[in-house]
Design a protein around this motif. Structure first.
Motif, PDB file in Angstrom:
ATOM      1  N   PRO A  80      53.790  61.273  47.632  1.00 43.17           N
ATOM      2  CA  PRO A  80      52.820  60.761  48.604  1.00 43.17           C
ATOM      3  C   PRO A  80      51.380  61.162  48.246  1.00 43.17           C
ATOM      4  CG  PRO A  80      54.686  61.690  49.756  1.00 43.17           C
ATOM      5  CD  PRO A  80      54.845  62.037  48.298  1.00 43.17           C
ATOM      6  N   ALA A  81      51.213  62.351  47.688  1.00 45.40           N
ATOM      7  CA  ALA A  81      49.873  62.782  47.282  1.00 45.40           C
ATOM      8  C   ALA A  81      49.332  61.877  46.175  1.00 45.40           C
ATOM      9  CB  ALA A  81      49.892  64.239  46.828  1.00 45.40           C
ATOM     10  N   LEU A  82      50.183  61.528  45.221  1.00 43.68           N
ATOM     11  CA  LEU A  82      49.774  60.604  44.165  1.00 43.68           C
ATOM     12  C   LEU A  82      49.433  59.232  44.737  1.00 43.68           C
ATOM     13  CD1 LEU A  82      51.460  62.167  41.453  1.00 43.68           C
ATOM     14  CD2 LEU A  82      50.650  59.930  40.780  1.00 43.68           C
ATOM     15  N   GLY A  83      50.227  58.776  45.690  1.00 37.19           N
ATOM     16  CA  GLY A  83      49.954  57.500  46.346  1.00 37.19           C
ATOM     17  C   GLY A  83      48.630  57.510  47.076  1.00 37.19           C
ATOM     18  N   LEU A  84      48.311  58.610  47.722  1.00 34.06           N
ATOM     19  CA  LEU A  84      47.032  58.727  48.423  1.00 34.06           C
ATOM     20  C   LEU A  84      45.873  58.673  47.441  1.00 34.06           C
ATOM     21  CD1 LEU A  84      45.365  59.287  50.969  1.00 34.06           C
ATOM     22  CD2 LEU A  84      45.716  61.729  50.549  1.00 34.06           C
ATOM     23  N   ALA A  86      45.838  57.258  44.528  1.00 38.35           N
ATOM     24  CA  ALA A  86      45.753  55.882  44.021  1.00 38.35           C
ATOM     25  C   ALA A  86      45.118  54.969  45.064  1.00 38.35           C
ATOM     26  CB  ALA A  86      47.136  55.378  43.641  1.00 38.35           C
ATOM     27  N   ALA A  87      45.482  55.153  46.322  1.00 38.64           N
ATOM     28  CA  ALA A  87      44.912  54.330  47.398  1.00 38.64           C
ATOM     29  C   ALA A  87      43.418  54.569  47.539  1.00 38.64           C
ATOM     30  CB  ALA A  87      45.619  54.621  48.715  1.00 38.64           C
ATOM     31  N   LEU A  88      42.972  55.766  47.303  1.00 36.59           N
ATOM     32  CA  LEU A  88      41.538  56.060  47.396  1.00 36.59           C
ATOM     33  C   LEU A  88      40.747  55.372  46.282  1.00 36.59           C
ATOM     34  CD1 LEU A  88      41.660  59.830  48.369  1.00 36.59           C
ATOM     35  CD2 LEU A  88      41.055  57.896  49.843  1.00 36.59           C
ATOM     36  N   GLN A  89      41.410  55.019  45.205  1.00 37.02           N
ATOM     37  CA  GLN A  89      40.753  54.339  44.090  1.00 37.02           C
ATOM     38  C   GLN A  89      40.579  52.836  44.329  1.00 37.02           C
ATOM     39  OE1 GLN A  89      39.372  55.852  41.404  1.00 37.02           O
ATOM     40  NE2 GLN A  89      39.916  57.728  42.482  1.00 37.02           N
ATOM     41  N   ILE A  90      41.303  52.269  45.274  1.00 38.19           N
ATOM     42  CA  ILE A  90      41.244  50.823  45.511  1.00 38.19           C
ATOM     43  C   ILE A  90      39.840  50.357  45.902  1.00 38.19           C
ATOM     44  CG2 ILE A  90      42.083  48.942  47.005  1.00 38.19           C
ATOM     45  CD1 ILE A  90      44.821  50.338  46.926  1.00 38.19           C
ATOM     46  N   PRO A  91      39.160  51.006  46.849  1.00 44.66           N
ATOM     47  CA  PRO A  91      37.803  50.530  47.185  1.00 44.66           C
ATOM     48  C   PRO A  91      36.851  50.562  45.984  1.00 44.66           C
ATOM     49  CG  PRO A  91      38.595  52.036  48.872  1.00 44.66           C
ATOM     50  CD  PRO A  91      39.580  52.064  47.743  1.00 44.66           C
ATOM     51  N   ARG A  92      36.947  51.571  45.162  1.00 42.10           N
ATOM     52  CA  ARG A  92      36.078  51.654  43.979  1.00 42.10           C
ATOM     53  C   ARG A  92      36.364  50.503  43.024  1.00 42.10           C
ATOM     54  NH1 ARG A  92      36.787  58.047  42.899  1.00 42.10           N
ATOM     55  NH2 ARG A  92      35.623  58.743  44.703  1.00 42.10           N
ATOM     56  N   THR A  93      37.626  50.191  42.873  1.00 38.06           N
ATOM     57  CA  THR A  93      38.009  49.095  41.993  1.00 38.06           C
ATOM     58  C   THR A  93      37.486  47.767  42.534  1.00 38.06           C
ATOM     59  OG1 THR A  93      39.997  50.307  41.372  1.00 38.06           O
ATOM     60  CG2 THR A  93      39.975  47.955  40.890  1.00 38.06           C
ATOM     61  N   LEU A  94      37.601  47.550  43.848  1.00 39.07           N
ATOM     62  CA  LEU A  94      37.111  46.313  44.452  1.00 39.07           C
ATOM     63  C   LEU A  94      35.595  46.192  44.325  1.00 39.07           C
ATOM     64  CD1 LEU A  94      39.322  46.098  47.662  1.00 39.07           C
ATOM     65  CD2 LEU A  94      39.497  44.753  45.573  1.00 39.07           C
ATOM     66  N   ILE A  95      34.878  47.286  44.495  1.00 35.39           N
ATOM     67  CA  ILE A  95      33.420  47.261  44.346  1.00 35.39           C
ATOM     68  C   ILE A  95      33.056  46.921  42.913  1.00 35.39           C
ATOM     69  CG2 ILE A  95      31.349  48.731  44.360  1.00 35.39           C
ATOM     70  CD1 ILE A  95      32.610  50.179  46.804  1.00 35.39           C
ATOM     71  N   GLY A  96      33.782  47.508  41.971  1.00 38.29           N
ATOM     72  CA  GLY A  96      33.523  47.209  40.553  1.00 38.29           C
ATOM     73  C   GLY A  96      33.802  45.764  40.232  1.00 38.29           C
ATOM     74  N   MET A  97      34.838  45.202  40.809  1.00 37.93           N
ATOM     75  CA  MET A  97      35.176  43.793  40.559  1.00 37.93           C
ATOM     76  C   MET A  97      34.114  42.857  41.142  1.00 37.93           C
ATOM     77  SD  MET A  97      39.324  43.837  41.169  1.00 37.93           S
ATOM     78  CE  MET A  97      39.423  42.061  41.264  1.00 37.93           C
ATOM     79  N   ARG A  98      33.591  43.186  42.316  1.00 32.39           N
ATOM     80  CA  ARG A  98      32.557  42.356  42.963  1.00 32.39           C
ATOM     81  C   ARG A  98      31.273  42.378  42.154  1.00 32.39           C
ATOM     82  NH1 ARG A  98      33.793  44.345  48.970  1.00 32.39           N
ATOM     83  NH2 ARG A  98      35.653  43.095  49.317  1.00 32.39           N
ATOM     84  N   SER A  99      30.916  43.554  41.659  1.00 33.22           N
ATOM     85  CA  SER A  99      29.674  43.635  40.892  1.00 33.22           C
ATOM     86  C   SER A  99      29.797  42.893  39.554  1.00 33.22           C
ATOM     87  CB  SER A  99      29.254  45.092  40.667  1.00 33.22           C
ATOM     88  OG  SER A  99      30.179  45.747  39.841  1.00 33.22           O
TER      89      SER A  99
END
Length: 103
Positions: A80-84, A86-99
């Protein structure tokens, strides 16, 4: 060797005062019964199949089962710690994709 087995080994070739085949059977029964075999051996006391070695064997099985449970819980809590993380990285990835799309 699992933690349950490690808690029972004694250097003189016996395990908690019982023979190796009996100890192996006790460990396997404890593993298969998810620990309920310990209560059965405890209830039988010295009148059971382990005789006067029963209290020492029950104590060793109890310690081994507790150690194995602790190790399993510790290892399982990592997922679960690894999942958390990874989940915290999703917003950063989405911001990078938008830019990248707006450039």
């Amino acid at each position: 060797m699992p933690a349950l087995g490690l808690s029972l080994i004694v250097l003189d070739g016996t395990i908690a005062g019982i023979s190796l085949p009996s100890a192996s059977q006790s460990m396997e029964a404890t593993r298969r019964s998810a620990g309920s075999a310990i209560d059965t051996l405890r209830a039988q006391g010295t009148d059971g199949p382990l005789g006067t070695a029963a209290p020492a064997a029950v104590s060793a099985l109890d310690d081994g089962f507790a150690g194995a449970t602790r190790t399993s819980l510790f290892a399982a809590s990592g997922f679960p710690a690894l999942g958390l993380l990874a989940a915290l990285q999703i917003p950063r990835t989405l911001i990078g994709m938008r830019s990248d799309q707006s450039s």
